[in-house]
Design an enzyme around this catalytic site. Structure first.
Site, PDB file in Angstrom:
ATOM      1  N   HIS A 106       0.820  -1.215   0.000  1.00  0.00           N
ATOM      2  CA  HIS A 106       0.000   0.000   0.000  1.00  0.00           C
ATOM      3  C   HIS A 106       0.857   1.270   0.000  1.00  0.00           C
ATOM      4  O   HIS A 106       0.340   2.372  -0.201  1.00  0.00           O
ATOM      5  CB  HIS A 106      -0.917  -0.010   1.229  1.00  0.00           C
ATOM      6  CG  HIS A 106      -2.236   0.681   0.996  1.00  0.00           C
ATOM      7  ND1 HIS A 106      -2.490   1.454  -0.114  1.00  0.00           N
ATOM      8  CD2 HIS A 106      -3.377   0.730   1.737  1.00  0.00           C
ATOM      9  CE1 HIS A 106      -3.707   1.937  -0.057  1.00  0.00           C
ATOM     10  NE2 HIS A 106      -4.275   1.511   1.068  1.00  0.00           N
ATOM     11  N   ASP A 129      -2.177   2.293  -4.559  1.00  0.00           N
ATOM     12  CA  ASP A 129      -3.388   2.769  -3.894  1.00  0.00           C
ATOM     13  C   ASP A 129      -4.500   1.742  -4.036  1.00  0.00           C
ATOM     14  O   ASP A 129      -4.454   0.858  -4.910  1.00  0.00           O
ATOM     15  CB  ASP A 129      -3.842   4.097  -4.490  1.00  0.00           C
ATOM     16  CG  ASP A 129      -2.845   5.220  -4.210  1.00  0.00           C
ATOM     17  OD1 ASP A 129      -2.194   5.147  -3.148  1.00  0.00           O
ATOM     18  OD2 ASP A 129      -2.726   6.133  -5.048  1.00  0.00           O
TER      19      ASP A 129
END
Length: 495
Positions: free
Chosen positions: A466, A470
């Site tokens: 992450h 995204d």
């Protein structure tokens, strides 16, 4: 004819080293590439091999001497030349000549791999072998390496038993063409090589100096050099450990006492080097990446119909079966072109985007999980992908994969469905930023055109970093894979 042995290149900005240990003495016969001595710089330890086969005639730089790059270390002479301490007249003897024995050496293990563990000896002392017959198997962090007999003869000595750790270029065994073990030298001590960690091991001069300067006991340092000798970096690690407070959170949880009745039924087995590496890398992935998993499901009906229609003619033309993996590889390559973040990696404060797809395909083997890489998968055909995966899978199961074949992947696919897994969250293969988990195909009731019908469904799981990917990019990637698999025509039309 004499040959000079000189200090090799020591590395960028390193101009001098200390002669730490001589493994040979004047008069010793040595084989080409056999280790003569070990040099120590402020950063690394460098082993100096013999450039030729012959006799060590003279040592110019003694242990503890400081030498510069290309300085003269020793002089090699002809193997038949008399050494400085040899008597001129030798009594007749039935001892085999030195040339009658051949050393079995540790082969090249791969880039950046310096040691291995002796996994299994297929032969024992006294066994007769033919040239190229397998003698033993070595295990490194990633691959298994078989060691063949360099010549025909009889094994007269095994120097590294099962479980022993050996360095690249080290000696494993001795083979005699006559089948007679060479007699021990009369003036050789009974135990020429002290046990690892023994007090007779000569520590590196720089290590002894650093221990003295810091009033550090030799017993407080764990040596990582040859035969347990203490190197400079070992002392530095011990000093760092002594000054740093031990975090309570990282202390291992003590094992609860086991009742005697249970202990008798337990078996303790040391982890293989491969299993240790797998454990370390998986934990590193969890510690370093902000790992998250997103899920979806795909109707495999279209792929299954396409396979059934073309599998016979496909195999007849290309000589390989049409499986599911080529469809998944193609679908992932298609999705990665739209969401390049999933095919990138973080390097410090930079993001490295890959304008290629080197697809890692996780393969389960008896020794553990390995990930061979299909290079430039985005440029390959379905047949090319199937052939490469079949080849790498076979080599993985036989333990024949090279280091190069398991390095450089930019994305990974793991198929837990072959073992019956219905759902899982795969762990990243660092430094990659994405891994796709495939699962079992199972018929489930689905609503199609307002009707409830049984469809062959598979859950898909994308684990991603992450920090670079995204949520929108991860979901988009997985949706594109789903769309390409449910309608394979999209792959042909780049949609």
């Amino acid at each position: 004819m004499s040959t000079e042995v000189r200090v090799p290149t020591l590395g960028e900005s390193v101009t001098e080293a200390t002669v730490a240990t001589w493994f040979k003495k004047p008069g010793d016969n040595v084989a080409v590439d056999e280790m003569l001595c070990e040099l120590e710089t402020d950063k690394v330890t460098v082993e100096v091999p013999s450039p030729v086969a012959g006799k060590l005639a003279e040592i110019v730089a003694a242990e503890g001497d400081t030498v510069g790059v290309d300085a003269l270390l020793a002089v090699m002479g002809d193997a038949n030349a008399a050494g400085p301490e040899e008597v001129k007249e030798k009594p007749a003897t039935s001892e085999p000549k030195a040339t009658d024995t051949v050393d079995v050496m540790v082969p090249t293990l791969g880039e950046s791999v310096t040691e291995a563990t002796v996994s299994t000896w297929f032969k024992k002392v006294g066994d007769t072998v033919v040239q190229d017959e397998m003698l033993c198997e070595l295990e490194t962090d990633k691959v298994s390496v078989e060691v063949p007999a360099p010549t025909a003869g009889t094994i007269v000595e095994i120097l590294a038993e099962d479980g022993a750790t050996v360095n690249a270029g080290g000696k494993l065994a001795v083979i005699s063409g006559s089948g007679v073990a060479p007699a021990a030298k009369a003036d050789a001590p009974a135990a020429e090589a002290p046990a690892k960690g023994g007090k007779d091991v000569e520590d590196a001069p720089s290590a002894k100096k650093l221990m003295a300067e810091n009033a550090l006991s030799r017993d407080a340092v764990t040596g990582t050099g040859r035969d347990g000798r203490v190197m400079k970096e070992d002392v530095q690690k011990a000093l760092s450990a002594a000054s740093a407070p031990a975090p309570a959170a990282t202390a291992p949880t003590p094992r609860a006492p086991v009742p005697a009745s249970d202990a008798a039924r337990e078996e303790r087995v040391k982890m293989t080097r491969l299993r240790q590496t797998i454990a370390r890398r998986l934990k590193e992935a969890q510690n370093s990446a902000a790992m998250l998993t997103t899920y979806n499901e795909v109707d495999m009906g279209a792929i299954m119909d396409l396979r059934n229609e073309y599998k016979t003619v496909f195999e007849k033309k290309h000589g390989v079966k049409l499986g599911f993996m080529s469809f998944f590889v193609k679908a992932c390559c298609h999705a990665l072109s739209e969401v390049p973040d999933v095919n990138a990696e973080i390097d410090g404060t930079d993001v490295v985007y890959k304008n290629y797809v080197h697809m890692g395909v996780a393969v389960g083997t008896p020794s553990g999980l390995v990930v061979p890489v299909v290079r430039d998968a985005d440029q390959m055909s379905f047949a090319g992908i199937e052939k490469k995966i079949a080849e790498l899978g076979l080599r993985a199961r036989d333990g024949k994969l090279s280091m190069a074949e398991m390095q450089g992947g930019s994305f990974t696919i793991s198929n837990g469905g072959v073992y019956g897994s219905l759902m899982s969250s795969p762990i990243l293969n660092p430094p990659q930023s994405g891994i796709l988990g495939m699962h079992k195909i199972q018929e489930r009731p689905m609503v199609v055109g307002g009707q409830i019908v049984a469809r062959p469904m598979m859950y898909l799981a994308l684990s991603y970093d992450h920090r670079i990917v995204d949520g929108k990019g991860a979901v988009t990637f997985l949706v594109r894979v789903k769309e390409a698999l449910e309608d394979p025509r999209r792959l042909l039309m780049d949609l």
